[in-house]
Design a protein around this motif. Structure first.
Motif, PDB file in Angstrom:
ATOM      1  N   VAL A 162       2.354 -22.321   3.970  1.00 17.42           N
ATOM      2  CA  VAL A 162       2.043 -21.395   2.873  1.00 17.42           C
ATOM      3  C   VAL A 162       3.340 -20.794   2.365  1.00 17.42           C
ATOM      4  N   ALA A 163       3.481 -20.762   1.045  1.00 14.76           N
ATOM      5  CA  ALA A 163       4.669 -20.134   0.465  1.00 14.76           C
ATOM      6  C   ALA A 163       4.562 -18.633   0.692  1.00 14.76           C
ATOM      7  N   ALA A 164       5.693 -17.929   0.556  1.00 12.78           N
ATOM      8  CA  ALA A 164       5.720 -16.485   0.838  1.00 12.78           C
ATOM      9  C   ALA A 164       4.581 -15.763   0.117  1.00 12.78           C
ATOM     10  N   ALA A 165       3.859 -14.946   0.849  1.00 15.92           N
ATOM     11  CA  ALA A 165       2.721 -14.222   0.257  1.00 15.92           C
ATOM     12  C   ALA A 165       3.212 -12.935  -0.393  1.00 15.92           C
ATOM     13  N   GLY A 166       2.644 -12.596  -1.508  1.00 20.98           N
ATOM     14  CA  GLY A 166       2.998 -11.344  -2.158  1.00 20.98           C
ATOM     15  C   GLY A 166       1.745 -10.696  -2.703  1.00 20.98           C
ATOM     16  N   TYR A 167       1.886  -9.501  -3.267  1.00 23.70           N
ATOM     17  CA  TYR A 167       0.699  -8.848  -3.816  1.00 23.70           C
ATOM     18  C   TYR A 167       1.063  -8.006  -5.029  1.00 23.70           C
ATOM     19  N   ASP A 168       0.058  -7.730  -5.829  1.00 26.30           N
ATOM     20  CA  ASP A 168       0.230  -6.863  -6.989  1.00 26.30           C
ATOM     21  C   ASP A 168      -0.503  -5.555  -6.666  1.00 26.30           C
ATOM     22  N   ARG A 169       0.260  -4.481  -6.493  1.00 24.60           N
ATOM     23  CA  ARG A 169      -0.345  -3.223  -6.029  1.00 24.60           C
ATOM     24  C   ARG A 169      -1.520  -2.791  -6.893  1.00 24.60           C
ATOM     25  N   GLN A 170      -1.347  -2.856  -8.200  1.00 25.88           N
ATOM     26  CA  GLN A 170      -2.430  -2.402  -9.083  1.00 25.88           C
ATOM     27  C   GLN A 170      -3.662  -3.301  -8.925  1.00 25.88           C
ATOM     28  N   VAL A 172      -4.594  -4.816  -6.224  1.00 25.94           N
ATOM     29  CA  VAL A 172      -5.266  -4.433  -4.973  1.00 25.94           C
ATOM     30  C   VAL A 172      -6.061  -3.147  -5.195  1.00 25.94           C
ATOM     31  N   ALA A 173      -5.415  -2.166  -5.857  1.00 26.55           N
ATOM     32  CA  ALA A 173      -6.090  -0.880  -6.122  1.00 26.55           C
ATOM     33  C   ALA A 173      -7.336  -1.106  -6.980  1.00 26.55           C
ATOM     34  N   ASP A 174      -7.224  -2.006  -7.948  1.00 25.07           N
ATOM     35  CA  ASP A 174      -8.371  -2.282  -8.834  1.00 25.07           C
ATOM     36  C   ASP A 174      -9.527  -2.889  -8.045  1.00 25.07           C
ATOM     37  N   THR A 251      -4.416  12.751   1.446  1.00 22.67           N
ATOM     38  CA  THR A 251      -5.554  12.504   2.343  1.00 22.67           C
ATOM     39  C   THR A 251      -6.100  11.117   1.988  1.00 22.67           C
ATOM     40  N   SER A 252      -7.171  10.733   2.672  1.00 25.29           N
ATOM     41  CA  SER A 252      -7.762   9.417   2.381  1.00 25.29           C
ATOM     42  C   SER A 252      -8.250   9.344   0.936  1.00 25.29           C
ATOM     43  N   ASP A 253      -8.679  10.496   0.372  1.00 27.41           N
ATOM     44  CA  ASP A 253      -9.124  10.502  -1.029  1.00 27.41           C
ATOM     45  C   ASP A 253      -8.055   9.908  -1.941  1.00 27.41           C
ATOM     46  N   HIS A 254      -6.795  10.285  -1.697  1.00 25.22           N
ATOM     47  CA  HIS A 254      -5.701   9.778  -2.533  1.00 25.22           C
ATOM     48  C   HIS A 254      -5.285   8.374  -2.100  1.00 25.22           C
ATOM     49  N   ALA A 255      -5.204   8.182  -0.774  1.00 20.63           N
ATOM     50  CA  ALA A 255      -4.680   6.906  -0.257  1.00 20.63           C
ATOM     51  C   ALA A 255      -5.505   5.729  -0.771  1.00 20.63           C
ATOM     52  N   LEU A 256      -6.815   5.954  -0.933  1.00 20.97           N
ATOM     53  CA  LEU A 256      -7.689   4.852  -1.359  1.00 20.97           C
ATOM     54  C   LEU A 256      -7.378   4.382  -2.773  1.00 20.97           C
ATOM     55  N   LYS A 257      -6.711   5.209  -3.545  1.00 20.21           N
ATOM     56  CA  LYS A 257      -6.341   4.799  -4.914  1.00 20.21           C
ATOM     57  C   LYS A 257      -5.098   3.910  -4.908  1.00 20.21           C
TER      58      LYS A 257
END
Ligand SMILES: Cc1cc2nc3c(=O)[nH]c(=O)nc-3n(C[C@H](O)[C@H](O)[C@H](O)COP(=O)(O)OP(=O)(O)OC[C@H]3O[C@@H](n4cnc5c(N)ncnc54)[C@H](O)[C@@H]3O)c2cc1C
Ligand SMILES: NC(=O)c1ccc[n+]([C@@H]2O[C@H](COP(=O)([O-])OP(=O)(O)OC[C@H]3O[C@@H](n4cnc5c(N)ncnc54)[C@H](O)[C@@H]3O)[C@@H](O)[C@H]2O)c1
Length: 577
Positions: A162-170, A172-174, A251-257
């Protein structure tokens, strides 16, 4: 101080009733009267330290009408909506709070033919759907995949490149936000389709069998109900000295965003929230430092499982920790300075250390959301904010007597702060108010932590079982099986894991089961159902499991137990077919 009144001057709030028996009960609402108030949860529940920041999911959908009480009268008289009302009341059952507890109770009440209304001051779904289980599991689904894709050794063991894995933060949040929206809509639609009346506004008890809802002050509506359930949930608990800014101290309220993925984050508290977020953050590249008040990480779990979990979930990852310390003062990052965390020794209270990091997540438990509920009107005093209840969730007043027709379920009573426990308590109450006595066995309620791999449990831990055995004078035994001996787990290259059962060898009673390993959260139900139904090991060990499956780990667990009087009560005489 919390108070359940609106303080925002821009907020114009009037209560309304939406009858959900059909799309045509307009209840004085026309489409152009429908608007978003733009209120944040804090504005509605003014002063509550929930720390939600503004988002579509924490806004209040409100309707403009002044005819709420007329509508109520109309509903009752017409018998509109679900069930037929008990004579003399607007509803058979009114539930304050449309979280998973309230939702579960409402659905079961309709099934039982009760005319039901649910009062919600924010959005349907409560903590679990909007700020808890649902978005967190979406983030964990991402972290699981990232972790796997990044693990070259693991991939190679399958012959995969597998080639290097990456992610798009937005992105994931979406995923997390979209899932919450979807489940919220599902819950709302299920209430509507069953004809549960969703009453929008802040609810409180004004007297026996009487509730009001709406904006505190001029537009409140009083309704009567044969029975009332309080299901108002909880909010993040933030210890004194901790300043939450929602950006760097969260808090978790913010972290989940997932607005940021900090390079280095301190997680205060290594319980469920801390552990699940450590899985998310480390998979996305953060370094994590745990700060835990007790002497070991994950103090709530069976110690043996905790130790193994630490070997797999903590030690090989970019995680370090300080145990036996309290975070007494946390200052958010400002003016170029990092987040500052002052630690003291939990026993001596002497200063221990100061950490300077990019962010801090406060995961130190949850506080019941029960102020402003009018409990004084029925002579009820909360205990550390929790509403006292008996084993049937009946509310207990300050004299120790039961308040007739008043119940409290879910996080607000503090018995077990889990979504399915809240819902199960609601169902239990509905059984009772429908005339069938019911007591929920909390020792049969499973719990799971959705790390990779997962941890799950039901019943007693080993130390709890030993204490009980000593007090009551019986013996306990322990059975264990390993994922290393399971074909399916090995096919998945997921041999790290064990299942452990604590049981009575004299009669085969299951006292507790703890699983650490792949899909542990799904595997626990065989044990929790056995405990709920009173099934003994000598009976369940003959049940057949498909091969090759992970559930054979549990099959082996039952089979390896040594019950003294190994006489099955369930195995019938052989029957020729
Ligand atoms: C990050 C996180 C992850 C979690 N993950 C899991 C998990 O994976 N599995 C699990 O089982 N549990 C999980 N939980 C716990 C779970 O979310 C709670 O146990 C559950 O939501 C409790 O349900 P409840 O109905 O009691 O309260 P809540 O879900 O908090 O709902 C209460 C509702 O009442 C409303 N309300 C409050 N006061 C009033 C009032 N006066 N008038 C009208 N409405 C009011 C609120 O707006 C809210 O909608 C998690 C929690 C968090 C924070
Ligand atoms: N998968 C799930 O079912 C799930 C996931 C998340 C949350 N939840 C529920 O939400 C609730 C809250 O979760 P949580 O993780 O916040 O609470 P928790 O009670 O699970 O853990 C809190 C931890 O913080 C520690 N702590 C408390 N104050 C501290 C301080 N000042 N300094 C350092 N450490 C401190 C405690 O010793 C404890 O280990 C739990 O009751 C749980 O049932 C469940």
């Amino acid at each position: 101080m919390q108070s359940l009144s609106l303080s925002s001057s821009s907020a114009q709030f009037t209560a309304t009733v939406r009858s959900n028996s059909g799309p045509t009960n307009s209840t004085a609402v026309t489409p152009n009267q429908l608007r978003f108030c733009g209120l944040r949860r804090e504005a509605l529940f003014n002063g509550c330290k929930s720390s939600s920041s503004s988002s579509s999911s924490s806004r209040l959908l409100c309707f403009k009408t002044t005819r709420a009480s007329k509508v109520i009268a109309g509903l009752s008289a017409n018998g509109n909506g679900n069930g037929a009302t008990t004579k003399g009341y607007d509803y058979d059952l009114v539930i304050i709070g449309a979280g998973v507890g309230g939702h579960g109770a409402a659905l079961h009440a309709v099934e039982k033919g009760l005319k039901t209304a649910i009062i919600e001051g924010d959005v349907v779904g409560g903590t679990c759907v909007n700020r808890g289980c649902v978005p967190s599991k979406a983030l964990l689904a991402v972290s699981g995949r990232m972790r796997e894709l990044q693990n070259e050794h693991h991939m190679k063991s399958f012959g995969l490149q597998v080639a290097a894995a990456g992610y798009d933060r937005q992105g994931v949040a979406d995923h997390a936000e979209n899932l919450a929206t979807k489940i919220r809509n599902n819950l709302t639609n299920s209430l509507k389709s069953l004809g549960v009346d969703i009453l929008t506004g802040v609810g409180s008890v004004v007297g026996p069998q009487k509730v009001k809802f709406g904006k505190a002050g001029d537009s409140e509506t009083v309704i009567t109900a044969k029975d009332i359930i309080i299901a108002t949930g909880s909010v993040p608990f933030v210890p004194k000295g901790v300043e939450v800014d929602g950006k760097t101290v969260i808090t978790s309220d913010h972290a989940l965003k997932l607005e940021t993925v900090p390079e280095w984050i301190v997680i205060v508290g290594s319980g469920y929230i801390g552990l699940e977020f450590s899985d998310v953050y480390t998979a996305l590249g953060s370094e994590v430092t745990f700060v835990e008040a007790l002497d070991q990480l994950m103090p709530g779990f069976d110690p043996e499982i905790g130790k193994l979990a630490q070997r797999v979930l903590i030690n090989p990852r970019k995680i370090d920790y300080h145990t036996g310390v309290f975070a007494t003062k946390i200052t958010p990052a400002k003016e170029g300075n990092p987040v500052r965390i002052e630690l003291i020794d939990a026993k001596t209270k002497e200063p221990k250390d100061t950490l300077e990091v990019d962010a801090a997540l406060i995961a130190t438990g949850r506080a019941p959301f029960t102020q402003g509920l009018g409990l004084e009107n029925v002579n009820v005093e909360t205990q550390r904010g929790f509403i006292p209840v008996d084993e049937r969730m009946r509310v207990i007043d300050s004299k120790g007597e039961l308040v007739p027709h008043l119940y409290c379920i879910g996080d607000a009573n503090g018995k077990m702060m889990l979504a399915h426990a809240a819902s199960a308590q609601g169902i239990s109450v509905v059984e009772q108010v429908s005339g069938k006595d019911h007591v929920l066995n909390h020792l049969s309620i499973p719990a799971a932590c959705f790390t990779h791999p997962e941890i799950s449990m039901v019943g007693l831990t080993e130390p709890q079982a030993r204490e009980k055995a000593e007090k009551e004078g019986f013996e306990i035994s322990i059975a264990k099986t390993s994922f290393k001996a399971n074909t399916k787990a090995l096919a998945e290259n997921e041999g790290d894991g064990i299942a452990k059962m604590i049981y009575r060898p004299d009669n085969g009673e299951i006292l507790g089961v703890h699983i650490f390993g792949m899909h542990a959260a799904d595997l626990i139900h065989e044990a929790s159902n056995a405990i709920a139904l009173g099934t003994r090991i000598q009976d369940i060990k003959y049940a057949v499991h498909a091969h090759p499956t992970l559930s054979e780990v549990i099959d082996e667990l039952f089979k390896s137990a040594k019950v003294k009087s190994d006489v099955s009560s369930a195995v019938a005489e052989p029957v020729a077919v």
